[in-house]
Design an enzyme around this catalytic site. Structure first.
Site, PDB file in Angstrom:
ATOM      1  CE  LYS A   1      65.010   0.786  30.165  1.00  0.00           C
ATOM      2  NZ  LYS A   1      63.718   0.637  30.871  1.00  0.00           N
TER       3      LYS A   1
ATOM      4  N   GLY B   1      62.383   4.446  24.470  1.00  0.00           N
ATOM      5  CA  GLY B   1      61.155   4.610  25.232  1.00  0.00           C
ATOM      6  C   GLY B   1      61.229   5.839  26.102  1.00  0.00           C
ATOM      7  N   GLY B   2      60.171   6.059  26.853  1.00  0.00           N
ATOM      8  CA  GLY B   2      60.107   7.243  27.691  1.00  0.00           C
ATOM      9  C   GLY B   2      61.143   7.246  28.781  1.00  0.00           C
ATOM     10  CG  MET B   3      61.034   4.883  31.963  1.00  0.00           C
ATOM     11  SD  MET B   3      61.036   6.314  33.056  1.00  0.00           S
ATOM     12  CE  MET B   3      62.321   5.837  34.202  1.00  0.00           C
TER      13      MET B   3
ATOM     14  CB  VAL C   1      66.932  -0.491  25.329  1.00  0.00           C
ATOM     15  CG1 VAL C   1      67.495  -1.855  25.737  1.00  0.00           C
ATOM     16  CG2 VAL C   1      65.958   0.008  26.392  1.00  0.00           C
TER      17      VAL C   1
ATOM     18  CG  ASP D   1      54.774   0.921  30.587  1.00  0.00           C
ATOM     19  OD1 ASP D   1      53.636   1.129  30.106  1.00  0.00           O
ATOM     20  OD2 ASP D   1      55.824   1.244  30.013  1.00  0.00           O
TER      21      ASP D   1
END
Length: 972
Positions: free
Chosen positions: A120, A100-102, A105, A212
């Site tokens: 993560k 994901g953008g962050m 994982v 989100d």
């Protein structure tokens, strides 16, 4: 990297939307023309186009990812193949779970605690700024303290090998996106949305915004439990403000955080956000669950943004004709562009969802809801604009008519087999009691004009009489120094039967005015009169709420009103009886072998029982309707603990249909009592929270001091806590509406999690002396036995294999080498000792001598520090407490310490002990000193007191209850 400004982002997005439709030289020529000499714009646009080639479906990428990719290069994420098998601190990487953008994982193994976690790893562009990392750590730590079962638990935030990571619980199951693709049932969708709202409400109350919420970030476990994931974009806000964000909650004006299709208008515009933005996002998810289509998704990102900011989406009802108008209304309110007109809190949305589910469960016209799949194939919704409104409405009308016609044909055949009871959904609701605290165990007079209930106005429980519609009550038992409970009007309304623990204790009768109180039996909880008023059936066990019921089997007795003679009706487990109007049968509930509450009936003259409910729900507190056609009961089968009914044949006790909901404005309701004509019923609406508190204790002076300290806040059902010998962690019995588990948390209440999490009934947790293992009672083998489990959730082992009656209530010796447990017998029970250095097959457990002073048994609660003496409670053969006592191994003799009290626990001196009595913690002495109270709360109830290993802290269950009597009345 600072987030991209909204106006710049919109311009780049517009160019991207145009360029993405082009290929080869056409795309290159277009980029050259629009970018000209603006090299920064060229880099931004090419970065997005490159990303589109990699991820395929750019429309699903988070907006933060769009901003991040402006400066991202080929190394923005770590290559999975490069780190699989590597260790980051205590975590060994096993496989990639998602990107994901962050960050990425991974599934990892926590070698320290022997468990799987989701790890993560943050991408380099987010960790290059030390201030950003520090802020993220601070926010992650705040989220980790949320301790809510519907929110993912964060275990750890750290750095290893130059990589920043966050470790969270690993949750197996399906995302809501996967469930939407497969098609969701209406009840399932409502249950998911309700649980998400529950989690968001808890997060918002703690000052945390998610920002989100989307189907990919909501996981549904196989047991239906919902977890909100990925707080990577979460922000701290001021929990003292309902809607207005503090400075901490404000994103930099003009910046974008979240996934575009689920952004609220204020979020998409780059404005500051508050909890109402999460409500919008949940509204989008609910829309998708109900229709299979999106209310915001356009042909490209620019059109999506326009829909969010300006255009009204098609109503859910127009997109999918099976959507109910009530759902359409809830979704519409959640998706109000003006946040002042939107649901102001997640709690408000949750309340409407629960109310709708209750109405659907109770309405015959929606009886097919639980089985109807709401979404079709997603391709059917790829282009909603192809459907004209007129065409949709015509089709919808045809579908509705077909459903109604089919329901009528099916119902016409079915309804002949079972009676149709009164429609309580149209009944009027009236709150009858308004006192602070609890009004419980209500009974409505046969004429429906007055009622009695149990209240606690003067330090002990009494029975009060009140007129229906009146506000003043009369204490009928004010002259009694004991506690009175479970009153029941006689069929003619002239007498009231009740239980009292005054001396002598037992079943009492009095006039409806409170006069002529007299004892007719030595036993008698939850009395129910025979129709002719000549006999009363009673239970041997008092039950407040369903979780109060012991796993020790209790019995039913029938008492002759005139003579006081009693006869045993049941030999197995049975509680809270109700006599049928025709007099032939008695209904009751019991714990099944699977650890669930089930309803059964038995002939009033004795004989084999007939099961009424046998499914996975917890069903309890049954009451026969005045016409004998239905059994009403309380059940968690609808998600909350509320009323249901089932048609029965009164003569045989056999069910004639399936349970149907009876709506009330309550999340937890019980104790139904009907008027003679069946047009009115009263019940108790109950709310409670049970938490863990501590207070300082001076063992030398024998005094508690200071103010109590909260360890947990907001949990319901915390029970029988025990602090580990090393003082670091609590284990707790965690009863919930649908299951009973063992939970564990740090000494400050953080890192709360279920140690067992399954359908089995787990109770009585006790630490081993090494603080590494826990012994507890469980029915997971089909019969209650003692099990052990490591504090990290591994190493589940069965310790006892006792025969009839099983084993329960473990107590461990100070060195952990011996285990005392209670084995239940047909009457009473016996205590056995198990040598834990040997297996079950290598020994014969040693039975302690019987209690000769009474026909009951001794149930130990603690082992003295020198290992020589057990302390515990005496019980008589009717399962009533008969005081406190000890058993000395050297002499083999019992010693009576008191005639009352419960839950005694040793002090380190092996002479004094704590126990609980009359809502106070008492200090007792085995050498004859008078017991005295050392702590009494100013309000509410305390239970299960115990001591830390150093004897300087008393901890206990702090129970807060608000219960009132309500009336449901049929409208003529």
């Amino acid at each position: 990297m600072p987030a991209m400004k909204a106006d710049r982002w919109r311009y780049v997005e517009k160019l991207y939307d145009a360029a993405v439709e082009l290929r080869g030289t056409e795309r290159a020529r277009f980029v050259d023309e629009v970018c000209a000499e603006d090299e920064e714009l060229r880099r931004e646009l090419l970065s997005l186009l490159e990303a589109e080639q990699k991820v395929g479906n750019f429309l699903e990428s988070p907006a933060l990812e769009v901003a991040a990719k402006v400066a991202a290069d080929e190394h923005s994420h770590v290559r999975p193949s490069a780190i699989i098998g590597q260790e980051f601190g205590a975590y060994r990487i096993e496989r990639l779970l998602g990107v994901g953008g962050m960050g990425q994982v991974f599934l990892a193994f926590d070698a320290k605690l022997n468990r799987q976690v989701a790890l993560k790893i943050l991408p380099p562009q987010l960790v290059s700024d030390p201030a950003h990392v520090k802020r993220f750590e601070r926010e992650a730590q705040a989220i980790s303290a949320l301790n809510h079962p519907n929110l993912v638990t964060i275990y750890d935030v750290g750095e290893a090998n130059g990589v920043n990571f966050i470790a969270t619980e690993f949750i197996a199951g399906q995302t809501v996106r996967e469930l939407i693709d497969a098609g969701l049932k209406l009840n399932t969708a409502l249950a998911i949305a309700t649980q998400v709202a529950e989690g968001l409400s808890a997060a918002h109350s703690a000052g945390v915004l998610h920002r989100d919420i989307k189907p990919e970030n909501i996981m549904v476990r196989p047991d239906g439990y919902v977890k909100v994931l990925d707080f990577g974009l979460a922000k701290l806000s001021d929990p003292s403000s309902d809607t207005q964000p503090s400075r901490r909650s404000q994103t930099e004006p003009g910046s974008l955080m979240g996934t575009l299709a689920y952004m609220s208008p204020e979020q998409a515009a780059g404005d500051e956000v508050d909890q109402r933005s999460d409500v919008w996002s949940l509204g989008v998810v609910l829309y998708e669950m109900m229709t299979g289509g999106s209310p915001t998704q356009g042909a490209n990102r620019l059109e999506t943004l326009a829909t969010i900011l300006s255009n009204d989406p098609l109503p859910a009802l127009a997109l999918h004709p099976a959507v109910l108008p009530e759902i359409d209304h809830i979704v519409g309110k959640a998706l109000e562009k003006d946040r002042e007109l939107r649901y102001q809190t997640a709690s408000d949305l949750r309340a409407d969802l629960r109310r709708l589910k209750r109405e659907l469960d109770s309405s015959p016209s929606h009886s097919d809801s639980s089985g109807r799949r709401m979404s079709l194939n997603r391709n059917d919704f790829a282009s909603p604009k192809r459907w004209s409104r007129k065409r949709v409405l015509v089709l919808g009308a045809a579908v509705v008519l077909a459903i109604l016609a089919g329901a009528w044909l099916i119902g016409a055949r079915f309804w002949k087999k079972a009676p149709s009871g009164p429609n309580w959904s149209r009944a009027s609701n009236l709150q009858l009691t308004i006192k602070a605290g609890s009004e419980l165990f209500c009974s409505l007079a046969p004429d429906g004009r007055s009622f009695v209930y149990v209240g606690n106005d003067e330090g002990n429980t009494d029975i009060f009489l009140q007129r229906v519609g009146g506000k003043n009550s009369t204490n009928l038992t004010k002259d009694s120094a004991g506690n009175e409970t479970t009153p029941a009007f006689s069929p003619d309304g002239n007498l009231i039967a009740f239980y009292s623990n005054r001396e002598p204790s037992g079943l009492y009768l009095m006039e409806a005015t409170g006069e002529n109180q007299r004892r007719i039996s030595d036993i008698g909880f939850h009395p129910s009169w025979s129709p002719d008023g000549k006999e009363i059936v009673v239970g041997a066990e008092w039950i407040g709420v369903h979780a109060n019921k012991s796993i020790i089997p209790s019995a039913l007795w029938i008492v002759n009103v005139a003579s006081g003679d009693k006869r045993l009706l049941t030999k197995g487990d049975a509680a809270q009886p109700s006599w049928s109007p025709g007099g032939s049968r008695i209904v009751y509930w019991h714990w099944s072998s699977q650890g669930r509450g089930d309803i059964a009936t038995i002939p009033a003259t004795g004989g084999p029982a007939v099961s009424v409910t046998t499914d996975d729900a917890t069903d309890w507190n049954p009451v026969w309707s005045p016409d004998g056609h239905f059994i009403y009961f309380t059940s968690n089968r609808g998600g909350s603990m509320n009323f249901w009914r089932i048609a029965v044949d009164e003569n045989t006790g056999k069910p004639l249909g399936t349970p149907e909901a009876v709506p009330t404005p309550s999340n937890y309701a019980f104790n139904i009592s009907f008027s003679r004509d069946g047009k009115s019923m009263i019940y108790v609406r109950y709310e409670s929270t049970a938490n863990l508190q501590t207070i300082a204790f001076d063992p030398v002076a024998g005094k508690a001091s200071g103010e109590p300290v909260w360890i947990t806040r907001g949990y319901t059902g915390v029970s029988t806590p025990q602090l580990s010998p090393d003082g670091e962690r609590y284990i707790i019995r965690w009863p919930r509406w649908t299951q009973e588990d063992i939970a564990i948390c740090n000494k400050d209440g953080s890192n709360w999690r279920a140690l067992t999490d399954d359908k089995f009934q787990d109770r009585h947790p006790r630490w081993f002396p090494d603080s590494k293992r826990i012994a507890f009672t469980s029915d997971r083998s089909g019969l209650n036995q003692i099990w052990a489990i490591n504090a990290d959730g591994t190493g589940l082992t069965q310790l006892t294999f006792a025969g009839e009656g099983g084993a329960t209530s473990p107590v461990l010796s100070p060195d952990g080498s011996r285990l005392a447990f209670l084995q239940l017998k047909s009457i009473g029970g016996a205590i056995f000792l198990l040598d834990l250095t040997k297996t079950w097959t290598e020994q014969t457990p040693v039975e302690l001598p019987p209690v000769t002073a009474l026909t009951g048994y001794f149930n130990p609660t603690d082992w003295s520090p020198d290992g020589e003496t057990l302390i515990g409670n005496f019980f008589n053969d009717e399962l009533r407490g008969a005081g406190l006592g000890t058993f000395a191994f050297a002499s083999g003799r019992y010693l009576k310490l008191s005639d009352s009290g419960s839950y005694p626990r040793w002090l380190n001196d092996g002479r004094r002990f704590l126990f609980y009595q009359k809502n106070s913690v008492y200090l007792g002495d085995t050498e004859g000193a008078v017991s005295r109270p050392i702590y009494t709360p100013a309000s509410y109830q305390i239970q299960d007191p115990a001591l830390s290993a150093d004897n300087r802290t008393i901890y206990f269950r702090y129970l807060q209850i608000e219960a009132d009597v309500w009336l449901l009345s049929q409208n003529d």
